[in-house]
Design a protein around this motif. Structure first.
Motif, short mmCIF file in Angstrom:
data_model
loop_
_atom_site.label_atom_id
_atom_site.label_comp_id
_atom_site.label_asym_id
_atom_site.label_seq_id
_atom_site.Cartn_x
_atom_site.Cartn_y
_atom_site.Cartn_z
N ALA A 121 0.83 -1.21 0.00
CA ALA A 121 0.00 0.00 0.00
C ALA A 121 0.86 1.26 0.00
N ALA A 122 2.05 1.16 0.60
CA ALA A 122 2.97 2.30 0.62
C ALA A 122 3.83 2.38 -0.64
N LYS A 123 3.55 1.51 -1.62
CA LYS A 123 4.30 1.45 -2.88
C LYS A 123 5.75 1.02 -2.69
N PHE A 124 6.01 0.22 -1.66
CA PHE A 124 7.32 -0.40 -1.50
C PHE A 124 7.28 -1.74 -2.24
N THR A 125 7.61 -1.71 -3.52
CA THR A 125 7.61 -2.94 -4.31
C THR A 125 9.04 -3.28 -4.71
N ASP A 126 9.23 -4.52 -5.16
CA ASP A 126 10.57 -5.00 -5.55
C ASP A 126 11.57 -4.75 -4.42
N ILE A 127 11.22 -5.19 -3.23
CA ILE A 127 12.07 -4.96 -2.05
C ILE A 127 13.33 -5.82 -2.15
N GLN A 128 14.48 -5.19 -1.99
CA GLN A 128 15.75 -5.89 -2.07
C GLN A 128 16.67 -5.41 -0.95
N GLY A 129 17.65 -6.25 -0.63
CA GLY A 129 18.62 -5.90 0.40
C GLY A 129 20.03 -6.11 -0.10
N PHE A 130 20.92 -5.18 0.28
CA PHE A 130 22.33 -5.24 -0.10
C PHE A 130 23.17 -5.09 1.15
N MET A 131 23.95 -6.12 1.48
CA MET A 131 24.79 -6.12 2.67
C MET A 131 26.21 -5.72 2.29
N PHE A 132 26.73 -4.72 3.00
CA PHE A 132 28.09 -4.24 2.73
C PHE A 132 29.00 -4.58 3.91
N VAL A 133 30.14 -5.19 3.60
CA VAL A 133 31.15 -5.51 4.61
C VAL A 133 32.47 -4.96 4.10
N SER A 134 33.08 -4.06 4.86
CA SER A 134 34.28 -3.36 4.38
C SER A 134 35.37 -3.35 5.44
N SER A 135 36.60 -3.47 4.98
CA SER A 135 37.75 -3.32 5.87
C SER A 135 37.90 -1.87 6.31
N PRO A 136 38.70 -1.63 7.35
CA PRO A 136 38.96 -0.24 7.75
C PRO A 136 39.54 0.58 6.60
N ASN A 137 39.17 1.85 6.55
CA ASN A 137 39.72 2.81 5.59
C ASN A 137 39.49 2.38 4.14
N SER A 138 38.30 1.89 3.86
CA SER A 138 37.92 1.50 2.50
C SER A 138 37.00 2.56 1.89
N THR A 139 36.99 2.59 0.55
CA THR A 139 36.19 3.57 -0.17
C THR A 139 35.24 2.87 -1.14
N THR A 140 33.98 3.30 -1.11
CA THR A 140 33.03 2.95 -2.17
C THR A 140 32.99 4.12 -3.12
N PRO A 141 33.41 3.95 -4.39
CA PRO A 141 33.52 5.08 -5.31
C PRO A 141 32.18 5.79 -5.55
N PHE A 142 32.29 6.98 -6.11
CA PHE A 142 31.15 7.81 -6.47
C PHE A 142 30.27 7.05 -7.47
N HIS A 143 28.97 6.94 -7.17
CA HIS A 143 28.08 6.15 -8.01
C HIS A 143 26.64 6.55 -7.73
N LEU A 144 25.73 5.97 -8.48
CA LEU A 144 24.31 6.13 -8.18
C LEU A 144 23.63 4.78 -8.28
N ASP A 145 22.45 4.68 -7.68
CA ASP A 145 21.72 3.42 -7.61
C ASP A 145 20.34 3.56 -8.24
N SER A 146 19.79 2.43 -8.65
CA SER A 146 18.53 2.42 -9.40
C SER A 146 17.31 2.18 -8.52
N GLU A 147 17.40 2.55 -7.25
CA GLU A 147 16.29 2.34 -6.33
C GLU A 147 16.38 3.37 -5.20
#
Length: 317
Positions: A121-147
């Motif tokens: 009803a709240a229009k939360f469809t196609d629910i997905q989850g992404f788990m991130f595990v990173s070492s100390p002092n790590s970088t996820t580069p500049f990006h955009l997501d489709s949700e």
């Protein structure tokens, strides 16, 4: 929002959701499903095409074709995360029933706070989850997501920088199409800096990231566990389908106009992609066929996360 799993200032939520970012709070930091032992079991259960990892020593403006790798298996990344110098994302964890329940419970709390009886009803469809595990002092580069994304910090501290792209001067429509259909990374220009907001996130904190708002992320001096709780509204799904159609046609030598320039033709392309998606759905149960479908639809580099691990040079025996 006043419910217990995900919370935010009511005024901020009413004024900003779903078009602008805002900070949130959550009670997931102590959840046993979000600890390294549990995540290790999840890694063992996931098919290989839902695990992506590389070196955490990436640049904010990282060329995806030259992303540094690590010479570790996925399970080793988790067990050695404090020293591995690695970044990992586990994709579509909702296919595991334990994590599907977690994601739905979290979004139900948001839906209920808005006065809806269900996530649908709240229009939360196609629910997905992404788990991130990173070492100390790590970088996820500049990006955009489709949700749209409620990003929650579970362990360790992070900087999460979000950039306003409402006028498309940070990422054009062509760049957005490429990020959604080819690779998510964008080129970062220092001139973007004044338009960004850097959120300092600790366990129990998070941020709402709107659809296609660019961002980069950095961990600090401890290993990090984070969870992206994502969904697509029907409008977002149609927009993504249009980007896919345009990309496929462009790859085959047919130039395409930006979304919205030819509304009638846009509808035809969206309908075609939706039909193909329905026909391909049974095939997606096979990892091998998923790999083939991605190559056909998104191009030869669509399966980039299958690339071989970096191996040290062999010294003569």
């Amino acid at each position: 929002m006043t419910t217990h799993m995900l919370t935010a200032d009511d005024a901020a939520f009413k004024a900003l959701f779903p078009l602008k970012p805002f900070r949130i709070r959550h009670n997931l930091a102590g959840d046993p499903r979000l600890t390294l032992p549990a995540i290790l079991e999840l890694v063992k259960a996931l098919p290989r095409d839902r695990i992506e990892y590389n070196s955490g020593k990436a640049a904010v403006s990282q060329d995806p074709d030259s992303t540094p790798l690590v010479d570790l298996d996925p399970e080793d990344v988790i067990t050695q995360i404090e020293t591995a110098g690695a970044w990992m994302v586990l994709k579509k964890v909702e296919h595991h029933p334990t994590y599907k329940a977690l994601l739905e419970e979290a979004l139900l709390s948001v839906a209920a706070a808005q006065g809806f009886e269900s996530v649908k009803a709240a229009k939360f469809t196609d629910i997905q989850g992404f788990m991130f595990v990173s070492s100390p002092n790590s970088t996820t580069p500049f990006h955009l997501d489709s949700e749209d994304n409620f990003f929650v910090q579970i362990h360790g501290d992070k900087q999460f920088a979000i950039y306003d792209n409402t006028d498309r001067s940070i990422a054009s429509e062509d760049q957005i199409e490429h990020a959604i259909t080819k690779h998510r990374n964008l080129k970062f220009d220092d001139a973007f800096a004044p338009r960004g907001t850097v959120n300092e996130l600790r366990p129990g904190e998070g941020v709402f990231v709107p659809y296609i708002w660019p961002h980069w992320v950095k961990t600090k001096d401890a290993y990090s566990i984070s969870l992206a709780i994502t969904w697509k509204t029907p409008e977002v799904k149609r927009r993504n389908d249009l980007y896919v159609a345009n990309s496929m046609l462009r790859d085959r030598g047919f130039p395409q106009k930006a979304p919205g320039v030819s509304p009638g033709f846009d509808k035809v392309k969206i309908a075609a992609v939706q039909t193909l998606t329905l026909l391909a759905a049974p095939l997606r149960k096979s990892e091998g066929l998923r790999k083939v479908i991605r190559s056909i639809v998104l191009g030869k580099n669509a399966n980039y996360y299958y690339r071989d691990k970096a191996k040290p040079k062999q010294v003569g025996m």
